[in-house]
Enzyme design. Structure first.
Site, PDB file in Angstrom:
ATOM      1  N   HIS A  17      -5.220  -2.109  -9.884  1.00 10.37           N
ATOM      2  CA  HIS A  17      -3.941  -2.800 -10.066  1.00 10.37           C
ATOM      3  C   HIS A  17      -3.774  -3.082 -11.567  1.00 10.37           C
ATOM      4  O   HIS A  17      -4.770  -3.246 -12.272  1.00 10.37           O
ATOM      5  CB  HIS A  17      -4.031  -4.116  -9.281  1.00 10.37           C
ATOM      6  CG  HIS A  17      -2.760  -4.907  -9.207  1.00 10.37           C
ATOM      7  ND1 HIS A  17      -2.329  -5.718 -10.240  1.00 10.37           N
ATOM      8  CD2 HIS A  17      -1.850  -5.051  -8.217  1.00 10.37           C
ATOM      9  CE1 HIS A  17      -1.201  -6.322  -9.871  1.00 10.37           C
ATOM     10  NE2 HIS A  17      -0.884  -5.930  -8.661  1.00 10.37           N
ATOM     11  N   ASP A  28     -12.292  -7.341  -8.312  1.00  9.02           N
ATOM     12  CA  ASP A  28     -10.941  -7.819  -8.029  1.00  9.02           C
ATOM     13  C   ASP A  28     -10.823  -7.873  -6.507  1.00  9.02           C
ATOM     14  O   ASP A  28     -10.658  -6.850  -5.850  1.00  9.02           O
ATOM     15  CB  ASP A  28      -9.933  -6.839  -8.646  1.00  9.02           C
ATOM     16  CG  ASP A  28      -8.501  -7.112  -8.181  1.00  9.02           C
ATOM     17  OD1 ASP A  28      -8.294  -7.965  -7.294  1.00  9.02           O
ATOM     18  OD2 ASP A  28      -7.591  -6.440  -8.707  1.00  9.02           O
ATOM     19  N   GLN A  54      -7.197  -7.963  -2.572  1.00 16.43           N
ATOM     20  CA  GLN A  54      -6.949  -7.374  -1.249  1.00 16.43           C
ATOM     21  C   GLN A  54      -8.216  -7.385  -0.393  1.00 16.43           C
ATOM     22  O   GLN A  54      -8.176  -6.987   0.770  1.00 16.43           O
ATOM     23  CB  GLN A  54      -6.455  -5.927  -1.390  1.00 16.43           C
ATOM     24  CG  GLN A  54      -5.181  -5.755  -2.191  1.00 16.43           C
ATOM     25  CD  GLN A  54      -3.966  -6.382  -1.520  1.00 16.43           C
ATOM     26  OE1 GLN A  54      -3.945  -6.612  -0.317  1.00 16.43           O
ATOM     27  NE2 GLN A  54      -2.949  -6.676  -2.309  1.00 16.43           N
ATOM     28  N   LYS A  63      -2.446 -14.472  -0.993  1.00 17.18           N
ATOM     29  CA  LYS A  63      -2.701 -13.289  -0.152  1.00 17.18           C
ATOM     30  C   LYS A  63      -3.680 -13.618   0.966  1.00 17.18           C
ATOM     31  O   LYS A  63      -4.096 -12.756   1.734  1.00 17.18           O
ATOM     32  CB  LYS A  63      -3.238 -12.141  -1.008  1.00 17.18           C
ATOM     33  CG  LYS A  63      -2.206 -11.657  -2.029  1.00 17.18           C
ATOM     34  CD  LYS A  63      -2.675 -10.434  -2.756  1.00 17.18           C
ATOM     35  CE  LYS A  63      -1.937 -10.227  -4.050  1.00 17.18           C
ATOM     36  NZ  LYS A  63      -0.750  -9.380  -3.942  1.00 17.18           N
ATOM     37  N   CYS A  95       2.471  -2.025  -8.677  1.00 13.36           N
ATOM     38  CA  CYS A  95       1.723  -2.440  -9.887  1.00 13.36           C
ATOM     39  C   CYS A  95       0.439  -1.641 -10.016  1.00 13.36           C
ATOM     40  O   CYS A  95      -0.618  -2.192 -10.382  1.00 13.36           O
ATOM     41  CB  CYS A  95       1.412  -3.937  -9.876  1.00 13.36           C
ATOM     42  SG  CYS A  95       2.844  -4.971  -9.760  1.00 13.36           S
TER      43      CYS A  95
HETATM   44  N1  PMP Z   1      -5.260  -7.019  -7.797  1.00 10.45           N
HETATM   45  C1  PMP Z   1      -4.833  -6.468  -6.669  1.00 10.45           C
HETATM   46  C2  PMP Z   1      -5.667  -5.398  -6.004  1.00 10.45           C
HETATM   47  C3  PMP Z   1      -3.642  -6.893  -6.084  1.00 10.45           C
HETATM   48  O1  PMP Z   1      -3.213  -6.342  -4.958  1.00 10.45           O
HETATM   49  C4  PMP Z   1      -2.890  -7.915  -6.731  1.00 10.45           C
HETATM   50  C5  PMP Z   1      -1.570  -8.401  -6.155  1.00 10.45           C
HETATM   51  N2  PMP Z   1      -0.687  -7.394  -5.785  1.00 10.45           N
HETATM   52  C6  PMP Z   1      -3.391  -8.468  -7.912  1.00 10.45           C
HETATM   53  C7  PMP Z   1      -4.578  -7.995  -8.413  1.00 10.45           C
HETATM   54  C8  PMP Z   1      -2.669  -9.548  -8.631  1.00 10.45           C
HETATM   55  O2  PMP Z   1      -2.606 -10.701  -7.846  1.00 10.45           O
HETATM   56  P1  PMP Z   1      -1.656 -11.917  -8.229  1.00 10.45           P
HETATM   57  O3  PMP Z   1      -0.287 -11.335  -8.442  1.00 10.45           O
HETATM   58  O4  PMP Z   1      -1.735 -12.814  -7.044  1.00 10.45           O
HETATM   59  O5  PMP Z   1      -2.216 -12.531  -9.466  1.00 10.45           O
END
Ligand code: PMP
Length: 404
Positions: free
Chosen positions: A122, A199, A202, A225, A363
């Site tokens: 991401h 990270d 997910q 999440k 993203c």
């Molecule tokens: N890493 C991953 C794998 C994600 O899916 C996301 C959220 N889409 C993020 C980081 C960023 O998370 P947040 O927007 O809650 O900071």
């Protein structure tokens, strides 16, 4: 045993309609819905406990402090950490990864050091490391995935070496659903002495996590999440690691003594928590963890796997629909494109039926470009979704495919 209808009654938003149809929430990888117990816990904080956290001055401050520290303990237990002092509260995964990249830049990274990522990251696990590389002269390396979206372990291993200072990898890809073999990847990175960051944005909603079994140094996730409020997340870090790291943001709470000449800093986790924390959200996160533990993470994984397999089988049978990524192990996410129909149009047609999915880059532009794409349609599942909802999605997709 897994009574999904009773679980659904815990989530008030699942009772609403969209365009006259029952809401089908398949955008869980973007954010999850909140059970009533979480909503009630946040309300109770504001109705009874609201205070800032200056322990010892009055009763409400004491109660707010206690509630926050109880939530910290719940997060520590949830991740299998050895102490609540290993948990730093942040706004979410993005902030957590920025924190780590910033403090590593001050302490760990030197010119020529390597930061190893995977192709499936991401943007939140790419851009902060680019800042760190620019600041320190470190270099980013990227481990590729194969056509199924699985990490190519031999390539990953080949990229690890004496210069690898940091390895930062996703637990589950938000764009393809790939569950990375993080235990194996961590063990390989540890053999060359790298600091390992996971990270887990997910990861936590779909798999039981035990940071000590994984062997990582840091694990980062977002509360929103995980059926908890927005604005709260956590970074687990091994105690010895946090202790070596300098502070990030400066302000109240993170200090011991301040003069205009010199400041001494608090011990972790406080050293990394400048200013007023998102207290109500932190207690909400504690309530979400209690709720999930009540259902059981293993039961959740078993239920979701069956549901995902069911949805995948249906998806594979639709002509003109191309599944992107066929990972060996999949968590939560399905990504696809429909030949001849723009992704946004597919999402809008699903929305007309009350079905919420995401269409776009997620993203994660590098991994989509790896598959020659700028975007996909991405239904993403949680344990409150049902086969009936998967059927509603599949039926609409079949209708859309006939229009091509
Ligand atoms: N890493 C991953 C794998 C994600 O899916 C996301 C959220 N889409 C993020 C980081 C960023 O998370 P947040 O927007 O809650 O900071």
């Amino acid at each position: 045993m897994f009574d999904v209808e009773s679980i659904r009654r815990d989530f008030p938003i699942l009772r609403r309609e969209v365009h006259g149809k029952p809401l089908v929430w398949l955008d869980n990888a973007a954010t999850t819905q909140k059970p009533q117990v979480v909503i009630d816990r946040v309300s109770r904080f504001y109705e009874h406990e609201n205070s800032n956290i200056h322990r010892g001055t009055h009763t409400l401050a004491e109660e707010a402090c206690d509630a926050c520290e109880r939530a910290r303990t719940k997060v520590a237990d949830f991740l299998g950490a050895s102490s609540m002092l290993e948990i730093v509260f942040v706004r979410g995964t993005t902030e957590g990864l920025n924190l780590l990249a910033a403090v590593f830049s001050e302490s760990l990274l030197r010119p020529g050091d390597e930061i190893l990522l995977t192709e499936a990251e991401h943007h939140a696990n790419i851009v902060p490391w680019q800042f760190a590389a620019k600041k320190t002269g470190a270099v980013i390396r990227v481990a590729p995935v194969d056509d199924n979206g699985d990490i190519i372990l031999e390539e990953y291993e080949r990229l690890l070496g004496s210069r690898t200072r940091v390895v930062s990898i996703t637990h589950i890809s938000n764009a393809l659903g790939t569950v990375m073999p993080i235990r194996e990847m961590t063990a390989m990175a540890k053999r060359v002495g790298a600091t390992v960051v996971i990270d887990g944005a997910q990861g936590v909603p779909h798999r039981r996590v035990n940071v000590q079994e994984i062997g990582c140094d840091f694990y980062v996730f977002s509360g929103h999440k995980l059926f908890a409020p927005m604005g709260i997340g956590a970074v687990y870090g091994r105690k010895e690691m946090w202790e070596q790291l300098p502070p990030w943001q400066g302000g109240g709470n993170m200090v011991q003594h301040v003069t205009f000449e010199k400041t001494t800093f608090a011990q972790p986790p406080k050293r990394f928590e400048a200013g007023t924390p998102a207290l109500s959200a932190a207690v909400g996160l504690g309530a979400a963890i209690d709720y999930l533990n009540g259902i059981g993470l293993d039961a959740i994984e078993r239920y979701e796997t069956r549901l995902l397999d069911y949805a995948l089988e249906g998806i594979r049978s639709i002509t003109g629909l191309r599944l992107i990524g066929q990972p060996r192990d999949r968590g939560g996410v399905i990504s696809f494109v429909m030949d001849g129909i723009p992704d946004l149009e597919v999402a809008r047609m699903l929305d007309a039926e009350g079905i919420a999915v995401r269409a776009g880059t997620h993203c994660a532009q590098p991994i989509l470009r790896r598959f020659g794409l700028e975007s996909t349609v991405r239904p993403s599942f949680a344990f409150y979704n049902t086969q009936t909802e998967a059927d509603a999605m599949l039926e609409t997709l079949r209708r859309i495919s006939l229009r091509r």
